[in-house]
Design a protein around this motif. Structure first.
Motif, PDB file in Angstrom:
ATOM      1  N   ASP A  14     -55.084 -20.178 -34.871  1.00 22.10           N
ATOM      2  CA  ASP A  14     -55.283 -19.053 -34.137  1.00 22.10           C
ATOM      3  C   ASP A  14     -54.535 -18.783 -33.272  1.00 22.10           C
ATOM      4  O   ASP A  14     -54.125 -19.312 -32.575  1.00 22.10           O
ATOM      5  N   THR A  15     -54.758 -17.386 -33.449  1.00 24.53           N
ATOM      6  CA  THR A  15     -53.828 -17.160 -31.827  1.00 24.53           C
ATOM      7  C   THR A  15     -52.198 -17.590 -31.212  1.00 24.53           C
ATOM      8  O   THR A  15     -52.152 -17.564 -30.236  1.00 24.53           O
ATOM      9  N   PRO A 226     -60.688 -16.350 -20.290  1.00 24.23           N
ATOM     10  CA  PRO A 226     -60.497 -14.970 -18.797  1.00 24.23           C
ATOM     11  C   PRO A 226     -61.396 -13.532 -19.509  1.00 24.23           C
ATOM     12  O   PRO A 226     -61.853 -13.443 -21.245  1.00 24.23           O
ATOM     13  N   VAL A 227     -61.329 -12.888 -18.689  1.00 24.07           N
ATOM     14  CA  VAL A 227     -61.561 -11.829 -19.119  1.00 24.07           C
ATOM     15  C   VAL A 227     -60.471 -10.713 -19.654  1.00 24.07           C
ATOM     16  O   VAL A 227     -60.111 -10.850 -19.441  1.00 24.07           O
ATOM     17  N   TYR A 228     -61.063 -10.106 -21.211  1.00 18.34           N
ATOM     18  CA  TYR A 228     -59.494  -9.664 -21.830  1.00 18.34           C
ATOM     19  C   TYR A 228     -59.976  -7.907 -21.132  1.00 18.34           C
ATOM     20  O   TYR A 228     -61.157  -7.541 -20.820  1.00 18.34           O
ATOM     21  N   HIS A 281     -53.151 -13.779 -35.648  1.00 13.74           N
ATOM     22  CA  HIS A 281     -52.319 -12.446 -33.932  1.00 13.74           C
ATOM     23  C   HIS A 281     -52.203 -13.502 -33.182  1.00 13.74           C
ATOM     24  O   HIS A 281     -52.162 -14.561 -32.492  1.00 13.74           O
ATOM     25  N   GLY A 282     -51.795 -13.170 -31.664  1.00  9.74           N
ATOM     26  CA  GLY A 282     -51.202 -13.169 -30.773  1.00  9.74           C
ATOM     27  C   GLY A 282     -51.922 -13.627 -29.960  1.00  9.74           C
ATOM     28  O   GLY A 282     -53.406 -12.783 -30.320  1.00  9.74           O
ATOM     29  N   PHE A 283     -51.911 -12.493 -28.597  1.00 13.39           N
ATOM     30  CA  PHE A 283     -52.757 -12.758 -27.376  1.00 13.39           C
ATOM     31  C   PHE A 283     -51.776 -12.090 -26.534  1.00 13.39           C
ATOM     32  O   PHE A 283     -50.397 -12.469 -26.028  1.00 13.39           O
ATOM     33  N   TYR A 284     -51.583 -11.638 -24.773  1.00 17.91           N
ATOM     34  CA  TYR A 284     -51.651 -10.520 -24.373  1.00 17.91           C
ATOM     35  C   TYR A 284     -51.761 -11.635 -22.689  1.00 17.91           C
ATOM     36  O   TYR A 284     -53.043 -12.242 -23.052  1.00 17.91           O
ATOM     37  N   LEU A 285     -50.514 -11.962 -22.834  1.00 16.96           N
ATOM     38  CA  LEU A 285     -50.697 -13.477 -21.277  1.00 16.96           C
ATOM     39  C   LEU A 285     -49.816 -12.288 -20.237  1.00 16.96           C
ATOM     40  O   LEU A 285     -49.190 -13.495 -19.722  1.00 16.96           O
ATOM     41  N   GLY A 286     -50.338 -11.414 -20.102  1.00 19.45           N
ATOM     42  CA  GLY A 286     -49.798 -10.931 -18.678  1.00 19.45           C
ATOM     43  C   GLY A 286     -48.599  -9.422 -19.472  1.00 19.45           C
ATOM     44  O   GLY A 286     -48.494  -8.142 -18.332  1.00 19.45           O
ATOM     45  N   GLU A 287     -48.175  -9.478 -20.318  1.00 20.75           N
ATOM     46  CA  GLU A 287     -47.324  -8.451 -21.052  1.00 20.75           C
ATOM     47  C   GLU A 287     -48.397  -7.342 -20.974  1.00 20.75           C
ATOM     48  O   GLU A 287     -49.428  -7.046 -21.025  1.00 20.75           O
ATOM     49  N   GLY A 292     -55.877 -11.225 -23.192  1.00 17.39           N
ATOM     50  CA  GLY A 292     -56.589 -10.983 -24.124  1.00 17.39           C
ATOM     51  C   GLY A 292     -56.050 -10.662 -25.606  1.00 17.39           C
ATOM     52  O   GLY A 292     -54.866  -9.907 -25.468  1.00 17.39           O
ATOM     53  N   LYS A 293     -57.258 -10.107 -26.154  1.00 14.06           N
ATOM     54  CA  LYS A 293     -56.529  -9.007 -27.744  1.00 14.06           C
ATOM     55  C   LYS A 293     -57.373  -7.832 -27.630  1.00 14.06           C
ATOM     56  O   LYS A 293     -57.259  -6.925 -28.608  1.00 14.06           O
ATOM     57  N   SER A 294     -57.977  -7.743 -26.850  1.00 15.35           N
ATOM     58  CA  SER A 294     -59.118  -6.057 -26.676  1.00 15.35           C
ATOM     59  C   SER A 294     -59.564  -6.479 -25.202  1.00 15.35           C
ATOM     60  O   SER A 294     -58.945  -6.754 -24.192  1.00 15.35           O
ATOM     61  N   ILE A 295     -60.107  -5.387 -24.977  1.00 18.44           N
ATOM     62  CA  ILE A 295     -61.309  -4.751 -24.068  1.00 18.44           C
ATOM     63  C   ILE A 295     -62.282  -5.195 -23.800  1.00 18.44           C
ATOM     64  O   ILE A 295     -63.287  -4.743 -24.429  1.00 18.44           O
ATOM     65  N   ILE A 296     -63.014  -6.475 -23.145  1.00 20.86           N
ATOM     66  CA  ILE A 296     -64.948  -6.036 -22.889  1.00 20.86           C
ATOM     67  C   ILE A 296     -64.935  -6.427 -21.510  1.00 20.86           C
ATOM     68  O   ILE A 296     -64.652  -7.060 -20.815  1.00 20.86           O
ATOM     69  N   MET A 297     -65.705  -5.335 -21.813  1.00 12.27           N
ATOM     70  CA  MET A 297     -66.718  -5.027 -20.214  1.00 12.27           C
ATOM     71  C   MET A 297     -67.883  -5.309 -20.017  1.00 12.27           C
ATOM     72  O   MET A 297     -68.550  -4.547 -20.404  1.00 12.27           O
ATOM     73  N   GLY A 298     -68.465  -6.541 -20.210  1.00 13.77           N
ATOM     74  CA  GLY A 298     -69.710  -7.069 -20.637  1.00 13.77           C
ATOM     75  C   GLY A 298     -70.421  -7.044 -21.414  1.00 13.77           C
ATOM     76  O   GLY A 298     -69.631  -7.306 -22.923  1.00 13.77           O
TER      77      GLY A 298
END
Length: 496
Positions: A14-15, A226-228, A281-287, A292-298
């Motif tokens: 995964d990832t 980390p927070v996405y 799938h992959g994962f963003y690590l600063g790019e 993350g791979k989406s945006i999560i806010m609470g």
């Protein structure tokens, strides 16, 4: 049809970013080490342009088990009881023994039943938010809680894994060991062995020496979960250390996949066994300024654009020696997960078309008998929730990547929930600028220059082909409707 059935081992990590296998993922100017997978790729068909279909974790496994583009009709949910799955076909048609060994929790916990159809299955417990252990009661967080995507999940994961002492106690080691033991007991029968590693998915907590391999002497906070979203809450060093922890898990998984491959060799299985390695799938690590791979806010979840770092995946297929395996071949066809299903059934000598498989066997492309598998690869989260979370499918060709944004404005008063990406229910809500984007992958492989204004003709053509593709698969018009009118591109009218 083969006289003796071909054994098949499918390994999903995964990832696992495609550039880890390409040798271009770096941490502090050091390339990530994957010697065992590189060795496997050196004896295999290496697909340079493999792309996800349904995103993320659970929908991807659904694609592979049923051989369909499931994002067109289903979501992050239990395996439908009425669908025929890959192990059932293998057993019924060719008498295979089918075994699943997995530590990915989301396909097994909460009644998701992705073990259905397997003759046996082992779930290695303890990943992420798996309700496994209730102690130790006191758990020390490795960083400030506001930097963590979910504090409770981080505590649960650390609690689950608090008793580790040696590398063999880490979950990837346990998963590989179970696979090795199963092979020792079952190698003389025709089998399909499916091994599913959740790592290098976060929380990132490999043995410390794997992290020190990439970022020795680091003294700061370890943001293991980390927070996405935008990564500007992390310092430059913290972000680079996230890359180091991720790389450490990649190398850990590679090491234990190597142990499985050693056992395959010891048991003399390469002669009659196909081995497939891929990721979901992959994962963003600063790019793109993201982690993350989406945006999560609470309690809210929004879709991020699916750039190459997410949609482009590794795919390695080593044919058995009896089928001419053991040679390195690069294949640049646009392969997708439903093709893996078709390939497994074809390896078993089964006519996959009669089971409604929407992919195509990759064997003729490996052997050089065919070219031109498809003109475009479609990658998307499930369409069933509409575009309320800012959902944007990605359409990839050999030259272009189109990220397609509907012109429909989501009604914020209408509450739509999703279980992506970790089984925790959240309200879908768009974040940031939701727009259609076009990139030339030949000139701009990092997708830094949106050229849609200069190439509207290309974008409109791909838009039409995307709608035609959905209709060809029999997608409900309700799910297609939001994409008939897209930002920058206007409306299209295709006959149903």
């Amino acid at each position: 049809m083969h006289n003796k059935p071909i054994n098949i081992i499918l390994i999903i990590s995964d990832t696992f970013r495609y550039d880890c296998l390409e040798g271009t993922f770096t941490v502090r100017n050091k390339c990530v080490k994957v010697p065992n997978l590189k060795s496997l790729a050196g004896q295999s068909a290496y697909f340079t342009r493999a792309y996800i279909a349904s995103f993320p974790t659970v929908p991807n496994r659904h694609d592979i088990l049923v051989g369909r583009y499931t994002f067109t009709y289903y979501g992050w949910a239990p395996l439908p009881k009425n669908e025929v799955v890959l192990p059932e076909i293998l057993r019924k048609e060719r008498g295979y023994t089918n075994m699943m060994i997995a530590d990915t929790p989301h396909i097994l916990k909460d009644g998701f039943n992705y073990d259905r159809g397997f003759d046996g299955w082992i779930w290695i417990r303890g990943q992420e938010n798996d309700r496994y252990r209730t102690d130790p009661i006191e758990v020390k967080l490795p960083c400030s809680p506001e930097k963590l995507r979910n504090v409770d999940t981080t505590i649960q994961h650390l609690r689950n894994n608090a008793l580790r002492q040696f590398e063999e106690d880490w979950i990837p080691a346990k998963t590989a060991t179970e696979a090795i033991r199963w092979l020792e007991r079952n190698y003389k029968r025709a089998f399909f062995l499916y091994v599913d590693f959740f790592d290098p998915h976060e929380p990132w907590d490999p043995p410390k020496w794997y992290v020190e391999m990439y970022d020795p002497g680091y003294q700061g906070e370890e943001v293991i979960y980390p927070v996405y979203g935008p990564c500007d809450y992390l310092s430059k060093d913290e972000l680079e250390h996230c890359r180091a922890m991720y790389a450490g898990e990649v190398t850990l998984v590679d090491h234990w996949i190597g142990k499985i491959l050693e056992k395959v060799d010891e048991l003399g299985l390469y002669e009659n066994t196909a081995i497939i390695f891929t990721s979901d799938h992959g994962f963003y690590l600063g790019e793109h300024g993201l982690i993350g791979k989406s945006i999560i806010m609470g309690k809210y979840h929004g879709s991020a654009p699916l750039y190459e770092e997410i949609v482009h995946i590794p795919l390695v297929i080593r044919l058995p020696d009896c089928m001419g395996g053991g040679k390195h071949i690069k294949v640049d066809e646009l392969a997708q997960p439903p093709d893996i299903t078709a390939t497994i059934l074809d390896l078993a000598g089964i006519d996959y078309k009669k089971y409604g498989i929407q992919g195509e066997s990759l064997l003729p492309y490996i052997k050089g008998e065919k070219k031109g598998l498809r003109e475009m690869a479609i990658s998307s989260p499930p369409l069933i929730h509409g575009v309320s979370g800012g959902l944007r499918p990605t359409i990839t060709t050999k030259e272009w990547a189109l990220i397609l944004a509907s012109a429909e404005t989501p009604a914020l008063e209408k509450v739509e929930y999703t279980m992506m990406v970790d089984g925790v229910p959240r309200i879908l809500r768009p974040f940031g600028k939701i727009d259609t984007e076009l990139y030339n992958l030949i000139n701009d492989s990092k997708e830094e220059h949106n050229v849609i204004d200069e190439h509207l003709d290309v974008a409109r053509r791909l838009h039409k082909e995307f709608i035609a593709f959905l209709r060809k698969l029999g997608t409900n018009e309700q799910y297609i409707k939001p994409f008939l009118n897209c930002k920058r591109l206007g409306s299209i009218h295709l006959k149903v």
